[in-house]
Design an enzyme around this catalytic site. Sequence first.
Site, PDB file in Angstrom:
ATOM      1  N   CYS A 144      -1.208   7.497  -2.172  1.00 15.14           N
ATOM      2  CA  CYS A 144      -1.458   6.539  -1.089  1.00 15.14           C
ATOM      3  C   CYS A 144      -1.989   7.195   0.184  1.00 15.14           C
ATOM      4  O   CYS A 144      -2.361   6.501   1.115  1.00 15.14           O
ATOM      5  CB  CYS A 144      -0.197   5.737  -0.779  1.00 15.14           C
ATOM      6  SG  CYS A 144       1.147   6.698  -0.083  1.00 15.14           S
ATOM      7  N   ARG A 170      -7.684   8.289   4.939  1.00 15.52           N
ATOM      8  CA  ARG A 170      -8.744   7.360   4.541  1.00 15.52           C
ATOM      9  C   ARG A 170      -9.553   6.904   5.752  1.00 15.52           C
ATOM     10  O   ARG A 170     -10.790   6.884   5.723  1.00 15.52           O
ATOM     11  CB  ARG A 170      -8.118   6.142   3.834  1.00 15.52           C
ATOM     12  CG  ARG A 170      -9.107   5.000   3.573  1.00 15.52           C
ATOM     13  CD  ARG A 170      -8.379   3.754   3.091  1.00 15.52           C
ATOM     14  NE  ARG A 170      -7.423   3.262   4.073  1.00 15.52           N
ATOM     15  CZ  ARG A 170      -7.734   2.487   5.109  1.00 15.52           C
ATOM     16  NH1 ARG A 170      -8.988   2.121   5.320  1.00 15.52           N
ATOM     17  NH2 ARG A 170      -6.800   2.076   5.952  1.00 15.52           N
ATOM     18  N   ARG A 171      -8.862   6.542   6.827  1.00 17.50           N
ATOM     19  CA  ARG A 171      -9.572   6.111   8.034  1.00 17.50           C
ATOM     20  C   ARG A 171     -10.301   7.282   8.684  1.00 17.50           C
ATOM     21  O   ARG A 171     -11.419   7.124   9.174  1.00 17.50           O
ATOM     22  CB  ARG A 171      -8.586   5.477   9.024  1.00 17.50           C
ATOM     23  CG  ARG A 171      -8.019   4.144   8.551  1.00 17.50           C
ATOM     24  CD  ARG A 171      -7.031   3.573   9.561  1.00 17.50           C
ATOM     25  NE  ARG A 171      -6.449   2.321   9.087  1.00 17.50           N
ATOM     26  CZ  ARG A 171      -5.161   2.024   9.149  1.00 17.50           C
ATOM     27  NH1 ARG A 171      -4.302   2.895   9.668  1.00 17.50           N
ATOM     28  NH2 ARG A 171      -4.718   0.862   8.701  1.00 17.50           N
ATOM     29  N   LYS A 173       0.822  -1.220   0.000  1.00 17.81           N
ATOM     30  CA  LYS A 173       0.000   0.000   0.000  1.00 17.81           C
ATOM     31  C   LYS A 173       0.854   1.268   0.000  1.00 17.81           C
ATOM     32  O   LYS A 173       0.353   2.348  -0.309  1.00 17.81           O
ATOM     33  CB  LYS A 173      -0.952   0.006   1.187  1.00 17.81           C
ATOM     34  CG  LYS A 173      -0.290   0.126   2.547  1.00 17.81           C
ATOM     35  CD  LYS A 173      -1.317   0.074   3.673  1.00 17.81           C
ATOM     36  CE  LYS A 173      -0.687   0.174   5.044  1.00 17.81           C
ATOM     37  NZ  LYS A 173      -0.016   1.438   5.301  1.00 17.81           N
ATOM     38  N   ASP A 174       2.152   1.154   0.348  1.00 22.54           N
ATOM     39  CA  ASP A 174       3.023   2.328   0.357  1.00 22.54           C
ATOM     40  C   ASP A 174       3.586   2.664  -1.023  1.00 22.54           C
ATOM     41  O   ASP A 174       4.151   3.747  -1.209  1.00 22.54           O
ATOM     42  CB  ASP A 174       4.210   2.106   1.309  1.00 22.54           C
ATOM     43  CG  ASP A 174       3.788   2.045   2.770  1.00 22.54           C
ATOM     44  OD1 ASP A 174       2.718   2.603   3.099  1.00 22.54           O
ATOM     45  OD2 ASP A 174       4.516   1.441   3.576  1.00 22.54           O
ATOM     46  N   ARG A 225       1.453   3.410  19.125  1.00 20.99           N
ATOM     47  CA  ARG A 225       0.027   3.695  18.939  1.00 20.99           C
ATOM     48  C   ARG A 225      -0.822   2.984  19.990  1.00 20.99           C
ATOM     49  O   ARG A 225      -1.714   3.584  20.597  1.00 20.99           O
ATOM     50  CB  ARG A 225      -0.397   3.289  17.522  1.00 20.99           C
ATOM     51  CG  ARG A 225       0.315   4.094  16.446  1.00 20.99           C
ATOM     52  CD  ARG A 225      -0.191   3.769  15.069  1.00 20.99           C
ATOM     53  NE  ARG A 225       0.676   4.355  14.048  1.00 20.99           N
ATOM     54  CZ  ARG A 225       0.277   4.705  12.839  1.00 20.99           C
ATOM     55  NH1 ARG A 225      -0.984   4.539  12.479  1.00 20.99           N
ATOM     56  NH2 ARG A 225       1.120   5.214  11.971  1.00 20.99           N
ATOM     57  N   ARG A 243       0.844   9.236  14.916  1.00 21.13           N
ATOM     58  CA  ARG A 243       1.961   8.635  14.197  1.00 21.13           C
ATOM     59  C   ARG A 243       2.689   7.679  15.134  1.00 21.13           C
ATOM     60  O   ARG A 243       2.411   7.611  16.319  1.00 21.13           O
ATOM     61  CB  ARG A 243       2.952   9.719  13.728  1.00 21.13           C
ATOM     62  CG  ARG A 243       2.397  10.677  12.687  1.00 21.13           C
ATOM     63  CD  ARG A 243       2.086  10.016  11.357  1.00 21.13           C
ATOM     64  NE  ARG A 243       3.182   9.199  10.876  1.00 21.13           N
ATOM     65  CZ  ARG A 243       4.293   9.663  10.287  1.00 21.13           C
ATOM     66  NH1 ARG A 243       4.445  10.955  10.142  1.00 21.13           N
ATOM     67  NH2 ARG A 243       5.220   8.858   9.844  1.00 21.13           N
TER      68      ARG A 243
END
Length: 337
Positions: A238, A127-128, A79-80, A151, A145
Site C-alpha cells: 500500500c 504514490r503522490r 486502501k490501508d 497537515r 505526516r
Amino acid sequence: MRIGTRRSALATTQSSHVAAAINAFGTATELVEINTDGDRSQATGIPISQAASATGVFVSALREALLAGEVDVAVHSLKDLPTTPADGITLAAVPMREDPRDVVVARDGLTLGELPPGSRVGTGSPRRVAQLHALGLGLDVAGLRGNVDTRIGHVREGRYDAVVLARAGLSRLGRLDEVTEVLDPLQMLPAPGQGALAVECRSDDAETLALLARLDDPATRAAVLAERAVLATLEGGCSAPIGALADLVEGEDGPELWLRAVALSPDGTLAVRRSASSPLAEEPASWSDAATILGQALGREMLDDGAAELDDRASSPPPPPSSNDHPSARSAEVHNA
C-alpha cells in the site's frame, strides 16, 4: 455490537458512519478505540514507508482485537488493507464509496499549476510524490505526516505552500470548503481502494456476516477488488508508487468495468500506464470474480511492460519547467518524464 476503530478524528468519523448504518437495522453499537502501529509512528514522525511493517501498519492492531474477541467488527480505510487475506477474518462489507480523487489545499487558494516552481508541497505518500514529480512542475515535494488538522495547519502557518490529501477524508470531516483544487485522475491516479471503507468481522461469526452484508455496495466492491488485484499482482504493497482507479459504467450490452493503473519510479521520471475493461453480467453476484480477473490481467501486462524494473531505470526528478512548458498527462506504456 462493538466496532473497533483507530483513534483519529477521521477514523472515528468513518466508523460512526458504519455504526449509524448498523443502528438503522435495529442493532445497538459501541465504538472501541484501538491504538495502532501507524498511529504510533505518526506520533514519532517516522514516515510510513520506513516503519517496521509499512503494509498494514494501520490494520494489524484492529485485526488482533477482532480475533481476540475484544471487538465484533473492525472498520478500516480500505486502501490501508494488505492485499493478502487474513486468516479467520472476512471482508464482510464495502459500503458505497466516497469520491476517490486526491485534492490540493494550497495557500491563497492556488492550484498546483499556479504554484511557482520551488513551492513546497507536502505529502506522506510515495504514490503522490512520484506523480507530483511526473507532472514536471518543479515543485519541492516534502514528506509530511499527521492527521488532517496537522497537515492543513502546515499550510495555514506558512511551512508548506500546499498539501495533497484524499478528498474522501475531507468530505467525511465536512471540510471540503478548504480544498483549492480537485485533481483529475489524468494528473494523479488515486491509491487502490481510496475513498472506500472496509468492514471486517470474524469468518465464523455468521450472524454478524449476515448483518454486515446489508451494508455492501456491489459496484464499489467490484471497483476496489479490480484495483487491489492490480496492486497484488505488482506486489507493491500500500505504500508503493502505484495508482489505480476502476469505474462501473453502463455499456451498450450491459454493465462494464473500466480500470486504469500506473506504476512509477519513486522519482516520477518513468512510468508504466495501462487501462483495460471487462463486461459484467447483469447480476452482481459474479462481479467480484470478474473484477479480480481484470485487475490481475492488467497487472501482468504492466509487469510485461517493465513495471518491476522502474527503480533500476529511474533518473533524478525532472527539472523545473520553463515558462513555455505545458505539462500534460503521461499516456505512454514506459516513458521518460
